[in-house]
Design an enzyme around this catalytic site. Structure first.
Site, PDB file in Angstrom:
ATOM      1  N   LYS A 124       0.862  -1.192   0.000  1.00 37.99           N
ATOM      2  CA  LYS A 124       0.000   0.000   0.000  1.00 37.99           C
ATOM      3  C   LYS A 124       0.886   1.225   0.000  1.00 37.99           C
ATOM      4  O   LYS A 124       2.002   1.188   0.519  1.00 37.99           O
ATOM      5  CB  LYS A 124      -0.885   0.022   1.257  1.00 37.99           C
ATOM      6  CG  LYS A 124      -2.098   0.913   1.115  1.00 37.99           C
ATOM      7  CD  LYS A 124      -3.220   0.178   0.429  1.00 37.99           C
ATOM      8  CE  LYS A 124      -4.421   1.038   0.173  1.00 37.99           C
ATOM      9  NZ  LYS A 124      -5.547   0.201  -0.308  1.00 37.99           N
ATOM     10  N   ASP A 164      -7.030   4.293  -4.622  1.00 33.88           N
ATOM     11  CA  ASP A 164      -7.690   4.121  -3.325  1.00 33.88           C
ATOM     12  C   ASP A 164      -8.305   5.493  -3.027  1.00 33.88           C
ATOM     13  O   ASP A 164      -8.540   6.270  -3.971  1.00 33.88           O
ATOM     14  CB  ASP A 164      -6.681   3.682  -2.245  1.00 33.88           C
ATOM     15  CG  ASP A 164      -7.359   3.164  -0.968  1.00 33.88           C
ATOM     16  OD1 ASP A 164      -7.823   2.021  -0.966  1.00 33.88           O
ATOM     17  OD2 ASP A 164      -7.455   3.911   0.023  1.00 33.88           O
ATOM     18  N   PHE A 236     -19.409   8.341  -0.599  1.00 35.20           N
ATOM     19  CA  PHE A 236     -20.014   8.624  -1.922  1.00 35.20           C
ATOM     20  C   PHE A 236     -18.919   8.608  -2.982  1.00 35.20           C
ATOM     21  O   PHE A 236     -18.995   9.287  -3.990  1.00 35.20           O
ATOM     22  CB  PHE A 236     -20.799   9.943  -1.909  1.00 35.20           C
ATOM     23  CG  PHE A 236     -19.970  11.191  -1.742  1.00 35.20           C
ATOM     24  CD1 PHE A 236     -19.342  11.456  -0.536  1.00 35.20           C
ATOM     25  CD2 PHE A 236     -19.831  12.110  -2.772  1.00 35.20           C
ATOM     26  CE1 PHE A 236     -18.571  12.609  -0.366  1.00 35.20           C
ATOM     27  CE2 PHE A 236     -19.074  13.270  -2.616  1.00 35.20           C
ATOM     28  CZ  PHE A 236     -18.447  13.515  -1.405  1.00 35.20           C
ATOM     29  N   GLY A 237     -17.891   7.779  -2.712  1.00 42.17           N
ATOM     30  CA  GLY A 237     -16.766   7.667  -3.643  1.00 42.17           C
ATOM     31  C   GLY A 237     -16.932   6.494  -4.594  1.00 42.17           C
ATOM     32  O   GLY A 237     -18.040   5.990  -4.816  1.00 42.17           O
TER      33      GLY A 237
HETATM   34  P1  NDP Z   1     -12.917   7.591  -2.778  1.00 44.71           P
HETATM   35  O1  NDP Z   1     -11.896   8.650  -2.584  1.00 44.71           O
HETATM   36  O2  NDP Z   1     -13.521   7.424  -4.122  1.00 44.71           O
HETATM   37  O3  NDP Z   1     -14.065   7.751  -1.692  1.00 44.71           O
HETATM   38  C1  NDP Z   1     -13.816   7.674  -0.326  1.00 44.71           C
HETATM   39  C2  NDP Z   1     -15.057   8.014   0.428  1.00 44.71           C
HETATM   40  O4  NDP Z   1     -14.833   8.050   1.837  1.00 44.71           O
HETATM   41  C3  NDP Z   1     -15.507   9.392   0.089  1.00 44.71           C
HETATM   42  O5  NDP Z   1     -16.886   9.479   0.208  1.00 44.71           O
HETATM   43  C4  NDP Z   1     -14.773  10.218   1.161  1.00 44.71           C
HETATM   44  O6  NDP Z   1     -15.236  11.470   1.339  1.00 44.71           O
HETATM   45  C5  NDP Z   1     -15.026   9.381   2.342  1.00 44.71           C
HETATM   46  N1  NDP Z   1     -14.068   9.691   3.378  1.00 44.71           N
HETATM   47  C6  NDP Z   1     -12.737   9.821   3.304  1.00 44.71           C
HETATM   48  N2  NDP Z   1     -12.207  10.121   4.473  1.00 44.71           N
HETATM   49  C7  NDP Z   1     -13.241  10.213   5.325  1.00 44.71           C
HETATM   50  C8  NDP Z   1     -13.342  10.500   6.704  1.00 44.71           C
HETATM   51  N3  NDP Z   1     -12.259  10.777   7.448  1.00 44.71           N
HETATM   52  N4  NDP Z   1     -14.586  10.481   7.261  1.00 44.71           N
HETATM   53  C9  NDP Z   1     -15.668  10.177   6.519  1.00 44.71           C
HETATM   54  N5  NDP Z   1     -15.629   9.897   5.214  1.00 44.71           N
HETATM   55  C10 NDP Z   1     -14.435   9.925   4.622  1.00 44.71           C
HETATM   56  O7  NDP Z   1     -12.254   6.238  -2.305  1.00 44.71           O
HETATM   57  P2  NDP Z   1     -12.725   4.744  -2.592  1.00 44.71           P
HETATM   58  O8  NDP Z   1     -14.196   4.682  -2.821  1.00 44.71           O
HETATM   59  O9  NDP Z   1     -11.799   4.197  -3.576  1.00 44.71           O
HETATM   60  O10 NDP Z   1     -12.398   4.054  -1.190  1.00 44.71           O
HETATM   61  C11 NDP Z   1     -13.362   3.871  -0.145  1.00 44.71           C
HETATM   62  C12 NDP Z   1     -12.934   2.723   0.755  1.00 44.71           C
HETATM   63  O11 NDP Z   1     -12.869   1.520  -0.019  1.00 44.71           O
HETATM   64  C13 NDP Z   1     -11.549   2.867   1.404  1.00 44.71           C
HETATM   65  O12 NDP Z   1     -11.574   2.228   2.668  1.00 44.71           O
HETATM   66  C14 NDP Z   1     -10.659   2.065   0.461  1.00 44.71           C
HETATM   67  O13 NDP Z   1      -9.495   1.621   1.101  1.00 44.71           O
HETATM   68  C15 NDP Z   1     -11.585   0.924   0.118  1.00 44.71           C
HETATM   69  N6  NDP Z   1     -11.272   0.172  -1.097  1.00 44.71           N
HETATM   70  C16 NDP Z   1     -11.099   0.789  -2.301  1.00 44.71           C
HETATM   71  C17 NDP Z   1     -10.838   0.035  -3.426  1.00 44.71           C
HETATM   72  C18 NDP Z   1     -10.715   0.645  -4.776  1.00 44.71           C
HETATM   73  O14 NDP Z   1     -10.496  -0.110  -5.725  1.00 44.71           O
HETATM   74  N7  NDP Z   1     -10.849   1.950  -4.941  1.00 44.71           N
HETATM   75  C19 NDP Z   1     -10.687  -1.412  -3.357  1.00 44.71           C
HETATM   76  C20 NDP Z   1     -10.949  -1.968  -2.057  1.00 44.71           C
HETATM   77  C21 NDP Z   1     -11.211  -1.183  -0.985  1.00 44.71           C
HETATM   78  P3  NDP Z   1     -14.135  12.668   1.338  1.00 44.71           P
HETATM   79  O15 NDP Z   1     -13.093  12.380   0.319  1.00 44.71           O
HETATM   80  O16 NDP Z   1     -14.998  13.789   0.998  1.00 44.71           O
HETATM   81  O17 NDP Z   1     -13.528  12.719   2.718  1.00 44.71           O
HETATM   82  O1  2IT Z   2      -7.785  -1.715  -0.995  1.00 49.85           O
HETATM   83  C1  2IT Z   2      -7.695  -2.184  -2.144  1.00 49.85           C
HETATM   84  O2  2IT Z   2      -7.806  -3.388  -2.378  1.00 49.85           O
HETATM   85  C2  2IT Z   2      -7.468  -1.239  -3.249  1.00 49.85           C
HETATM   86  N1  2IT Z   2      -7.427  -0.033  -3.025  1.00 49.85           N
HETATM   87  C3  2IT Z   2      -7.264  -1.756  -4.651  1.00 49.85           C
HETATM   88  C4  2IT Z   2      -5.855  -2.194  -4.867  1.00 49.85           C
HETATM   89  C5  2IT Z   2      -5.482  -2.556  -6.277  1.00 49.85           C
HETATM   90  O3  2IT Z   2      -4.301  -2.828  -6.480  1.00 49.85           O
HETATM   91  O4  2IT Z   2      -6.334  -2.600  -7.173  1.00 49.85           O
END
Ligand code: NDP
Ligand code: 2IT
Length: 445
Positions: A124, A164, A236-237
């Site tokens: 990571k 991420d 909402f990501g």
């Molecule tokens: P995004 O940046 O697209 O979205 C993250 C979301 O979490 C946003 O809504 C963000 O809002 C919110 N967020 C971030 N920090 C905080 C905080 N301190 N308090 C409350 N809300 C918060 O990221 P992802 O959707 O990619 O990631 C979301 C989760 O999924 C993470 O835990 C990530 O590790 C996990 N994940 C992601 C993968 C991927 O492929 N992208 C794969 C597997 C897991 P804001 O930015 O406005 O703070």
């Molecule tokens: O937490 C996760 O699994 C990710 N952010 C995706 C990692 C990746 O290499 O696609």
């Protein structure tokens, strides 16, 4: 295995890294029996070896903002374990990023990647850079400066970063561009690339799709399905968005999203054009969900609150670690929740997890239920290596099958005597065995 001593030593060696300790403790507690029953793991001292990262790379990132001021951030890459394949894992850009936070995520990634059945080690990376409110040019300059250092340590057979929190298609594009310029090669060194230059269809949706496929598999074990279910989602990501699309396709009604400002409740369901609107909301770089209620006035906004007080059948935490605590878990149980599937990494606190397991609801930890993202990254690497592209259907079929396989592995290793499936135990044991055996095969190196 002396869990207390291992944890005490780990705490001494890693002060101020509570999330890392939390993640390690959860894994060790659930693999204790397997380690005791198989002396080869203690003989090779696998536990002490698997909880120490291979290396932590830490560097300075200097960049110039639009006003001409020079800014300084910290960049990191935690290369945790490459026993079963090259290091693989996302990059997070968020002001809360610390070395300990990335060690927790890199450690989790070892077991998650092992579960996918694909040859990927755990890593990571990221930075405490805050993308909020930054211009496109500032994001580009930051990404280029970040890569000017990181490029030395990554490569298509060494370490393959991805997205991420705070790192999506745009950031991957800028980082890949800089890598290509420095190394002079157009290789599959990143996943989550743009469709036109090596990216895979379905990768943007994959984490959320996989999460809902996993929830569907869990529901099937009780003769149930997503159809007609009321679903609450946090965040909402990217992951929230994919989860909402797939849950809606399978006939569920998603009624919440959330941000750092509070949560939105939409009793009519977040579907159709409202899902497209989520992308606009995210792209606005404002970090708030409240504007959803201006666009769709039937929805209500609850300031400073979390969505876990809303009555639902299925809850999908998709925002950030430790966003669902014991009180939230109890609220969900009192309101009749039957299934909780984690889209985020470690969103439930240990106390919340305990409540779900005690209530014997269907509960999936992120390293199983959100593995579809990195699994589809693996499929992107395969397409890059073969120099061809699969159709969206081909990729989604493979993703779906991987999620079914992960579910089966969790059932195999997590079924209790009374028939209840402890997915926490199942995913940790299944993920651990493969990596530990590979470490033994490869000797002390
Ligand atoms: P995004 O940046 O697209 O979205 C993250 C979301 O979490 C946003 O809504 C963000 O809002 C919110 N967020 C971030 N920090 C905080 C905080 N301190 N308090 C409350 N809300 C918060 O990221 P992802 O959707 O990619 O990631 C979301 C989760 O999924 C993470 O835990 C990530 O590790 C996990 N994940 C992601 C993968 C991927 O492929 N992208 C794969 C597997 C897991 P804001 O930015 O406005 O703070
Ligand atoms: O937490 C996760 O699994 C990710 N952010 C995706 C990692 C990746 O290499 O696609």
């Amino acid at each position: 295995m002396n869990l207390e001593k291992i944890m005490a030593d780990l705490e001494k060696k890693n002060p101020g890294q509570p999330e890392f300790l939390q993640a390690v403790k959860e894994v060790l507690e659930t693999i204790e029996d397997v380690v005791t029953e198989n002396p080869k793991y203690e003989a090779a001292n696998i536990i002490e070896r698997i909880i120490e990262p291979d290396r932590v790379i830490k560097f300075k990132v200097q960049w110039m903002d639009d006003k001409g001021n020079v800014q300084v951030n910290r960049g990191y890459r935690v290369q945790f374990n490459n026993a079963i394949g090259p290091y693989k894992g996302g990059c997070r850009f968020h002001p809360s990023v610390t070395e300990g936070g990335l060690k927790f995520l890199g450690f989790e990634q070892i077991f998650k990647n092992s579960l996918t059945t694909l040859p990927m080690g755990g890593a990571k990376g990221g930075s405490d850079f805050d993308p909020k409110g930054k211009s496109n040019a500032e994001i580009m300059r930051f990404c280029q400066s970040f890569m000017a250092e990181l490029y030395k340590y990554i490569g298509p057979d060494t370490d393959i970063p991805a997205g991420d929190i705070g790192v999506g298609g745009r950031e991957i594009g800028y980082m890949f561009g800089m890598y290509k310029k420095l190394v002079g090669e157009h290789t599959g060194v990143f996943t989550g690339k743009g469709r036109g230059w090596g990216g895979s269809l379905i990768r943007p949706e994959a984490t959320g799709f996989g999460n809902v496929y996993f929830a569907e598999e869990m529901l099937k074990t009780r003769g149930d399905s997503m159809k007609g279910k009321i679903v609450t989602v946090s965040g909402f990501g990217n992951v929230s968005w994919g989860s909402i699309i797939k849950a809606t396709q399978l006939g569920a009604r998603v009624v919440t999203i959330s941000g750092p400002d509070g949560y939105v409740y939409d009793p009519d369901g977040i579907n159709g054009e409202k899902i497209d609107y989520l992308l606009e909301l995210r792209a606005s770089n404002q970090d708030i969900v409240k504007p959803y209620t201006y666009e769709f006035p039937n929805a209500q906004f609850f300031e400073g609150k979390r969505p876990w007080e809303v009555k639902c059948d299925v809850a999908l935490p998709c925002a950030i670690q430790n966003e669902l605590n014991a009180q939230d878990a109890q609220n969900l149980i009192n309101n009749g929740v039957i299934c909780v599937s984690e889209g985020a990494n470690m969103p439930c606190t240990p106390e919340a997890m305990e409540i779900f397991l005690k209530a014997k609801i269907l509960y999936a930890p992120g390293k199983a239920s959100n593995a579809g993202g990195v699994a589809t990254s693996g499929l992107e690497q395969t397409q890059n290596a073969m120099k061809l592209n699969w159709t969206a259907e081909e990729v989604e079929d493979k993703l779906h099958q991987i999620m079914i396989n992960i579910h089966e592995a969790c059932v195999k290793y997590g079924k209790d005597e009374d028939g209840y499936v402890n997915y926490v135990k199942g995913s940790n044991v299944a993920g651990f065995i493969k990596v530990a055996d590979a470490m033994i095969d490869q000797g002390v190196i």
